[in-house]
Design a protein around this motif. Structure first.
Motif, PDB file in Angstrom:
ATOM      1  N   TRP A  54       0.841  -1.409  -0.007  1.00  0.00           N
ATOM      2  CA  TRP A  54      -0.021   0.058  -0.008  1.00  0.00           C
ATOM      3  C   TRP A  54       0.975   1.372   0.052  1.00  0.00           C
ATOM      4  O   TRP A  54       0.661   2.258  -0.765  1.00  0.00           O
ATOM      5  N   SER A 300     -12.131   4.886  -6.003  1.00  0.00           N
ATOM      6  CA  SER A 300     -10.722   4.921  -6.195  1.00  0.00           C
ATOM      7  C   SER A 300     -10.429   5.904  -7.620  1.00  0.00           C
ATOM      8  O   SER A 300     -11.623   6.103  -8.155  1.00  0.00           O
ATOM      9  N   ASP A 304      -5.236   5.745 -14.092  1.00  0.00           N
ATOM     10  CA  ASP A 304      -3.918   6.004 -13.388  1.00  0.00           C
ATOM     11  C   ASP A 304      -3.344   7.322 -14.133  1.00  0.00           C
ATOM     12  O   ASP A 304      -2.214   7.952 -13.578  1.00  0.00           O
ATOM     13  N   VAL A 309      -6.361  10.974 -10.917  1.00  0.00           N
ATOM     14  CA  VAL A 309      -5.931  10.726  -9.569  1.00  0.00           C
ATOM     15  C   VAL A 309      -5.947  12.124  -8.682  1.00  0.00           C
ATOM     16  O   VAL A 309      -6.513  11.917  -7.594  1.00  0.00           O
ATOM     17  N   LEU A 312      -9.676  12.382  -7.604  1.00  0.00           N
ATOM     18  CA  LEU A 312      -9.674  11.783  -6.430  1.00  0.00           C
ATOM     19  C   LEU A 312      -9.310  12.189  -5.010  1.00  0.00           C
ATOM     20  O   LEU A 312     -10.143  12.378  -4.041  1.00  0.00           O
ATOM     21  N   TRP A 313      -8.094  12.691  -5.182  1.00  0.00           N
ATOM     22  CA  TRP A 313      -7.560  13.348  -4.021  1.00  0.00           C
ATOM     23  C   TRP A 313      -7.897  14.551  -3.416  1.00  0.00           C
ATOM     24  O   TRP A 313      -8.368  14.889  -2.298  1.00  0.00           O
ATOM     25  N   HIS A 316     -11.381  13.313  -1.977  1.00  0.00           N
ATOM     26  CA  HIS A 316     -11.015  12.765  -0.529  1.00  0.00           C
ATOM     27  C   HIS A 316     -10.693  13.809   0.479  1.00  0.00           C
ATOM     28  O   HIS A 316     -10.965  13.790   1.639  1.00  0.00           O
ATOM     29  N   ASP A 333      -9.481   4.386   5.209  1.00  0.00           N
ATOM     30  CA  ASP A 333      -9.046   4.519   4.111  1.00  0.00           C
ATOM     31  C   ASP A 333      -9.306   3.149   3.442  1.00  0.00           C
ATOM     32  O   ASP A 333      -8.715   2.186   3.918  1.00  0.00           O
ATOM     33  N   HIS A 335      -8.095   2.561  -0.164  1.00  0.00           N
ATOM     34  CA  HIS A 335      -7.426   2.173  -1.397  1.00  0.00           C
ATOM     35  C   HIS A 335      -5.973   3.183  -1.170  1.00  0.00           C
ATOM     36  O   HIS A 335      -6.092   4.155  -0.437  1.00  0.00           O
ATOM     37  N   SER A 337      -4.377   5.064  -2.637  1.00  0.00           N
ATOM     38  CA  SER A 337      -4.321   6.551  -3.175  1.00  0.00           C
ATOM     39  C   SER A 337      -5.097   7.660  -2.051  1.00  0.00           C
ATOM     40  O   SER A 337      -4.606   8.500  -1.818  1.00  0.00           O
ATOM     41  N   HIS A 338      -5.801   6.756  -1.042  1.00  0.00           N
ATOM     42  CA  HIS A 338      -6.240   7.580  -0.109  1.00  0.00           C
ATOM     43  C   HIS A 338      -5.238   8.002   0.995  1.00  0.00           C
ATOM     44  O   HIS A 338      -5.445   9.122   1.730  1.00  0.00           O
TER      45      HIS A 338
END
Length: 404
Positions: A54, A300, A304, A309, A312-313, A316, A333, A335, A337-338
């Motif tokens: 991760w 998610s 990519d 990405v 998503l950030w 979140h 969290d 995923h 990316s989280h």
């Protein structure tokens, strides 16, 4: 001085007992380390390198898609970060996030045997044994997170024996392989629709402690608040009636919003219905020492690619900021990316007002005016001192935080 009443204590004969009850219900505790998140991993996908994988995946996304300029944009839309502060914070936060992902990507791990795992009658025993073996290997290698545990199946599903059997097999496997139960263990107890389930589960933990030779009270659990029915029976008395076993209360956004019959597009962490449930949790457990955690974002990156990405950030980070501004300093969290947006939002939240809080606390301690029209109350100073302590622990400057 002259007084009228000769013996006021005679008027309040029950005071001593009431004060003892108060101390038991609301013991004073200084701010202690609490993980900023709980990472959920389905049991069938967990092994002894999961947390490192991760961290590697998160660090790869971070290096590819998050420059300091990108981070400033993400922070600019995050609740809890003052307007315009994103650019000033980006440099400090960027370096901290990179170091955290390399050093300790996961603070709290939960091996999931419930919703993320599903119903697998012929496989669960094997996965519980494999999870125990992996945890023992992580403990031996020094890679087990500071907080860790598993989520068992819900009693509400009608099969409590399955939940207890998995817990029993897991704990038996860990203690046999590791020689003891490593520090930081906690159990997540989901979908508690009836108050009696809590006491029934606590009785099972008594029996497990006796069978495994563990000290009384070693096995603690966190209740998941995932339905309006649960909110109705929450009260501070649970802490004493469960004999100190209740460690935390975690909010479950998707089951909760579904139970409230909200439409699918409104199943979100910042919905007012969720705010209500969290505020009840705060009210009930204030001063009891029970930790609170918010829920998760079930999403998610769509790809990519950098745009997906970063989208998503931003999404979140907004939810993490919403939780922080409401006094929930931990969340789930789901995923890799989280991890990036979690740590970025948490660090920015704590850094953005650290200097101001420190200045005002110093002014109070030195009995001088803080300036700028500020008139601090004792309760405000106490809250700021707690915020500074919480920030030190989250940022890695407190004694419980491992250094690089």
């Amino acid at each position: 001085m002259r007084v009228t009443l000769a013996d006021p204590s005679a008027l309040i004969p029950g005071f001593a007992q009431t004060h003892r009850e108060q101390s038991a219900l609301y013991p004073y505790r200084p701010v202690e380390w609490q993980p900023v998140h709980t990472v959920y991993v389905p049991a069938d996908r967990f092994d002894d390198v999961t947390t490192r994988e991760w961290g590697d995946a998160a660090l790869e996304l971070f290096r590819r898609h998050l420059t300091e300029a990108d981070l400033a944009t993400v922070l600019g839309a995050t609740p809890g970060v003052p307007p315009g502060a994103g650019e000033d914070l980006a440099g400090a936060v960027h370096g901290r996030v990179a170091a955290k992902l390399a050093r300790e990507p996961v603070e709290d791990l939960r091996i999931d045997f419930e919703d993320g795992y599903g119903t697998r009658p012929g496989e669960e025993d094997g996965h519980a044994s494999a999870a125990a073996k992996a945890v023992a290997a992580m403990h031996a290698a020094g890679t087990l997170p500071r907080r860790w545990g598993l989520r068992v199946k819900s009693f509400a599903d009608g099969d409590p024996v399955r939940a207890v059997r998995t817990l029993d097999g897991f704990l038996t496997g860990v203690t046999e392989r590791a020689g003891r139960l490593p520090e930081g263990f906690v159990i997540t107890f989901p979908k508690v629709l009836m108050r009696d389930y809590l006491h029934q589960f606590a009785d099972c933990l008594d029996a497990l402690e006796d069978g495994l030779g563990l000290g009384r009270g070693t096995l603690r659990f966190e209740i998941q608040v995932e339905a309006p029915q649960t909110v109705l029976f929450l009260d501070a008395g649970l802490v004493t009636s469960l004999r100190g076993r209740l460690a935390a209360a975690h909010f479950g956004v998707f089951d909760y919003t579904a139970s409230c019959a909200l439409p699918p597009h409104e199943q979100r962490l910042d919905h007012p219905a969720c705010d209500h449930a969290r505020h009840v949790m705060q009210t009930v457990f204030a001063g009891t020492g029970v930790e609170l955690s918010d829920g998760s974002l079930a999403a998610s990156p769509a790809s990519d690619g950098g745009r997906d990405v970063r989208d998503l950030w931003r999404r979140h980070a907004r939810l993490v900021g919403h939780s922080l501004t409401h006094g929930f300093y931990q969340g789930w969290d789901m995923h890799p990316s989280h991890l990036v947006s979690r740590y970025a939002a948490v660090y920015a939240f704590h850094l953005s007002r650290y200097g101001e809080y420190a200045r005002r606390v110093r002014a109070w301690e030195e009995r001088r005016d803080a300036g700028e029209g500020v008139m601090d109350e004792p309760a405000t100073i106490k809250t700021m001192a707690a915020a500074l302590r919480r920030a030190d622990l989250a940022l890695g400057t407190g004694p419980e935080e491992p250094t690089a």
